[in-house]
Enzyme design. Structure first.
Site, PDB file in Angstrom:
ATOM      1  N   SER A 181      -9.668  -0.389 -14.956  1.00  0.00           N
ATOM      2  CA  SER A 181      -9.718   0.794 -14.261  1.00  0.00           C
ATOM      3  C   SER A 181     -10.887   1.290 -13.702  1.00  0.00           C
ATOM      4  O   SER A 181     -11.063   2.576 -13.518  1.00  0.00           O
ATOM      5  CB  SER A 181      -8.704   1.691 -14.922  1.00  0.00           C
ATOM      6  OG  SER A 181      -7.719   1.176 -15.576  1.00  0.00           O
TER       7      SER A 181
ATOM      8  N   ASP B  65     -12.091 -11.683 -20.884  1.00  0.00           N
ATOM      9  CA  ASP B  65     -10.765 -11.906 -21.380  1.00  0.00           C
ATOM     10  C   ASP B  65     -10.413 -13.545 -21.215  1.00  0.00           C
ATOM     11  O   ASP B  65     -10.885 -14.268 -20.318  1.00  0.00           O
ATOM     12  CB  ASP B  65      -9.867 -11.369 -20.238  1.00  0.00           C
ATOM     13  CG  ASP B  65      -9.755  -9.996 -20.115  1.00  0.00           C
ATOM     14  OD1 ASP B  65     -10.561  -9.259 -20.764  1.00  0.00           O
ATOM     15  OD2 ASP B  65      -9.387  -9.287 -19.277  1.00  0.00           O
TER      16      ASP B  65
ATOM     17  N   PRO C 288     -23.697  -1.742 -22.218  1.00  0.00           N
ATOM     18  CA  PRO C 288     -22.229  -2.596 -21.835  1.00  0.00           C
ATOM     19  C   PRO C 288     -22.446  -3.291 -20.591  1.00  0.00           C
ATOM     20  O   PRO C 288     -21.944  -4.340 -20.478  1.00  0.00           O
ATOM     21  CB  PRO C 288     -21.326  -1.294 -21.504  1.00  0.00           C
ATOM     22  CG  PRO C 288     -22.217  -0.137 -22.490  1.00  0.00           C
ATOM     23  CD  PRO C 288     -23.415  -0.195 -22.224  1.00  0.00           C
TER      24      PRO C 288
ATOM     25  N   CYS D  55      14.627   5.125  -0.602  1.00  0.00           N
ATOM     26  CA  CYS D  55      15.413   4.004  -1.422  1.00  0.00           C
ATOM     27  C   CYS D  55      16.316   4.595  -2.381  1.00  0.00           C
ATOM     28  O   CYS D  55      17.358   5.067  -1.760  1.00  0.00           O
ATOM     29  CB  CYS D  55      14.478   3.202  -1.866  1.00  0.00           C
ATOM     30  SG  CYS D  55      15.293   1.212  -1.987  1.00  0.00           S
TER      31      CYS D  55
ATOM     32  N   HIS E 176      11.018   1.512   2.555  1.00  0.00           N
ATOM     33  CA  HIS E 176       9.948   2.164   1.885  1.00  0.00           C
ATOM     34  C   HIS E 176       8.726   2.525   3.152  1.00  0.00           C
ATOM     35  O   HIS E 176       7.605   1.531   3.186  1.00  0.00           O
ATOM     36  CB  HIS E 176       9.260   1.158   0.706  1.00  0.00           C
ATOM     37  CG  HIS E 176      10.070   0.952  -0.411  1.00  0.00           C
ATOM     38  ND1 HIS E 176      10.115   2.082  -1.447  1.00  0.00           N
ATOM     39  CD2 HIS E 176      11.211   0.231  -0.581  1.00  0.00           C
ATOM     40  CE1 HIS E 176      11.051   1.518  -2.134  1.00  0.00           C
ATOM     41  NE2 HIS E 176      11.645   0.716  -1.767  1.00  0.00           N
TER      42      HIS E 176
ATOM     43  N   GLU F  15       6.274   4.310   2.857  1.00  0.00           N
ATOM     44  CA  GLU F  15       4.931   4.634   2.246  1.00  0.00           C
ATOM     45  C   GLU F  15       4.242   3.476   2.421  1.00  0.00           C
ATOM     46  O   GLU F  15       3.002   3.233   1.944  1.00  0.00           O
ATOM     47  CB  GLU F  15       5.321   4.855   0.585  1.00  0.00           C
ATOM     48  CG  GLU F  15       5.891   4.160  -0.322  1.00  0.00           C
ATOM     49  CD  GLU F  15       7.190   3.824  -0.313  1.00  0.00           C
ATOM     50  OE1 GLU F  15       8.086   4.379   0.640  1.00  0.00           O
ATOM     51  OE2 GLU F  15       7.857   3.129  -1.296  1.00  0.00           O
TER      52      GLU F  15
END
Ligand code: GLN
Length: 539
Positions: free
Chosen positions: A15, A149, A192, A383, A509, A511
């Site tokens: 994020s 990861d 970090p 929708c 849709h 958007e």
């Protein structure tokens, strides 16, 4: 000019906004006259995010060619104003699917099929697929997940091999990290970042640029420290400070000279300055609104902003086009009842009922539609939101209290929304909805026609159910009309209530097609209708 590659990796936490940094980098190169595209490589094993719950990774974005993809592709399109496609989103699932298929076909000629080289070769092949089309000067590849990861290792290894194989001037790696501020110590901490870059280096990858997400400006001293321990020059340590809007990030990156560093590293032939006139005009309008409206977004995933990302961004675009600040109030559809609907939606200038699947919160959506219809508040259903507008009308105007979509009640005696014919035989869930762009013809005298100012439009879809045209005559007779139809199948794509100031439901849709430079007309008009509603209430 042949295609050059930029890879964007992320460290420390998720994020941090890799999608926005990738999109901003692409925007700046595009603004200097280069042809750029962005692709996202996700390390999860789902073949695509179509089967994922929005709580997992946010909304599922659909491309023109009907691929269900990561929501970052939405950012790419909104920033660049160009379409992406199926090829722009690859997952570990997709990679393995094709390697296993080739193995079954005997393509590997008796060899043991392994992560290295077979999986990494397939990753590299996909990484270069768009580059090989000759359509792009630069292909930016965002690697999902965080360095370190286990599941992203094959992707990092593939980037390492690309960095080794390609000439120096054809490949650049941008690493995005976090410089946290410790309030107790009143200090920014670089450790970090150092660790995450070291992790990258252990995997054999050397970043060319380190973009540091931070809440405070980075001093020269901090930049030097990061540079020294990460083996790059201080000017290649870029600050990405928290911004008021994601759309400011490209300008912040110009300040930090990110575009110049990349152009130099890749020896790109580009315009001397980025042309960001339209972009800054948009920002001017966004930050200096003359009007203000309150719009309710009624949905069941409202706790998670990413679940309705494209709708929220489209409202920002639609607001800016009207020089209007749009205050979006996310209202949980599960919490709306006929008793409290006035309290929840009373002060709103517009009500948008969101897309969705399943039963949870459905009655609240129907109540929200009824409130908008009866109180003459501008209504926009997308929708499932459109489907609930039809259900509501059938229940309260046509007088069929049991009206429902068969998605929720298979045996309803009044199935105003029903499974599409070609969906009935399907058993496999992944990638089998009605997906991607379809044409739609608009009625000449409709609100939709006025909004789009044309007769033929094309919009993207993602659904299994449709309006049941058996009920169309009754609906039309009572004041709900179908104003948009698919020219081949006759499927109803748009419904309106002409007697209402602004009531429109769309099966597609919109958007997914709103961009900064091309705000979607439905969102622009919806915000405008909300502004008009605000004026009438004020009087
Ligand atoms: N669940 C509905 C359908 O499948 C609506 C889907 C949606 O809102 N995207 O038709």
């Amino acid at each position: 000019m042949h295609t050059k590659y930029i890879f964007v990796t992320g460290g420390v936490t998720s994020s941090l906004g890799k999608g926005i940094i990738s999109a901003s980098t692409a925007k700046l190169l595009q603004a200097r006259g280069l042809r750029v595209t962005i692709q996202k490589f996700d390390p999860y094993i789902n073949v695509d995010p179509g089967t994922l719950n929005p709580y997992e990774h946010g909304e599922c974005y659909v491309t023109e060619d009907g691929a269900e993809t990561d929501l970052d592709l939405g950012h790419y399109e909104r920033f660049l104003n160009v379409y992406t496609s199926r090829a722009n989103n690859v997952t570990t699932g997709k990679i393995y699917e094709s390697v296993i298929k080739k193995e079954r076909e005997g393509v590997y000629l008796g060899k043991t099929v392994q992560v290295i080289p077979h999986i990494t070769d397939e990753i590299k092949r996909r990484m270069m697929l768009l580059g090989k089309t000759g359509h792009y000067d630069v292909v930016i590849t965002e690697i999902g997940g965080t360095v370190g990861d286990i599941e992203s290792l094959p992707f990092v290894e593939a980037v390492r091999q690309m960095q080794w194989e390609l000439p120096d001037e054809d490949c650049a790696v941008i690493h995005l990290t976090l410089i946290p501020f410790l309030s107790a110590a009143k200090e920014l901490k670089t450790k970090p970042t150092q660790h995450s870059v070291r992790m990258l280096q252990q995997n054999g990858l050397q970043p060319d640029v380190i973009v540091c997400r931070t809440e405070h400006h980075l001093s020269l001293e901090i930049r030097r420290k990061v540079a020294l321990f990460c083996n790059i020059k201080p000017n290649e340590v870029i600050e990405s400070i928290d911004a008021k809007s994601i759309y400011q990030v490209p300008l912040a990156m110009v300040e930090e000279k990110l575009d110049e560093i990349i152009i130099q590293k890749l020896q790109l032939k580009a315009a001397a300055e980025p042309d960001l006139r339209e972009w800054t005009q948009f920002l001017d309008k966004l930050f200096n609104p003359k009007h203000e409206v309150h719009i309710a977004l009624v949905g069941k995933y409202v706790e998670l902003q990413d679940a309705y990302k494209s709708i929220l961004e489209s409202l920002i675009h639609g607001g800016a086009a009207n020089e209007c600040k749009v205050n979006v109030h996310c209202v949980h559809s599960e919490h709306i009842t006929p008793e409290n609907v006035t309290e929840k939606l009373g002060g709103m200038n517009g009500i948008l009922v969101a897309p969705g699947f399943g039963e949870r919160g459905i009655e609240g959506k129907i109540t929200a539609v009824q409130y908008a219809r009866e109180q003459a508040i501008p209504f926009f259903g997308i929708c499932l939101g459109m489907q609930m507008a039809v259900v509501e009308f059938a229940r309260h105007v046509l007088g069929h209290p049991e009206a429902m979509t068969t998605e929720i009640n298979r045996n309803t005696p009044c199935p105003v929304i029903d499974l599409m014919e070609d969906q009935k035989r399907l058993t496999i869930k992944g990638g089998t909805m009605r997906l991607g762009a379809y044409k739609c013809m608009l009625d000449k005298h409709s609100l939709a026609h006025k909004i789009y100012a044309r007769t033929e439009i094309s919009e993207r879809h993602r659904h299994r159910y449709e309006m049941n045209s058996d009920y169309l005559p009754a609906l039309q007779q009572h004041g709900m009309v179908a104003t948009g139809r698919n020219p081949e199948t006759g499927l109803v794509e748009i419904v309106e209530i002409p007697a209402h100031p602004f009531f429109i439901g769309v099966q597609f849709h919109p958007e997914l097609k709103s961009t900064v430079e091309n705000p979607h007309p439905l969102f622009v008009s919806f915000v405008k209708a909300a502004m008009e509603q605000w004026l009438t209430v004020k009087k």
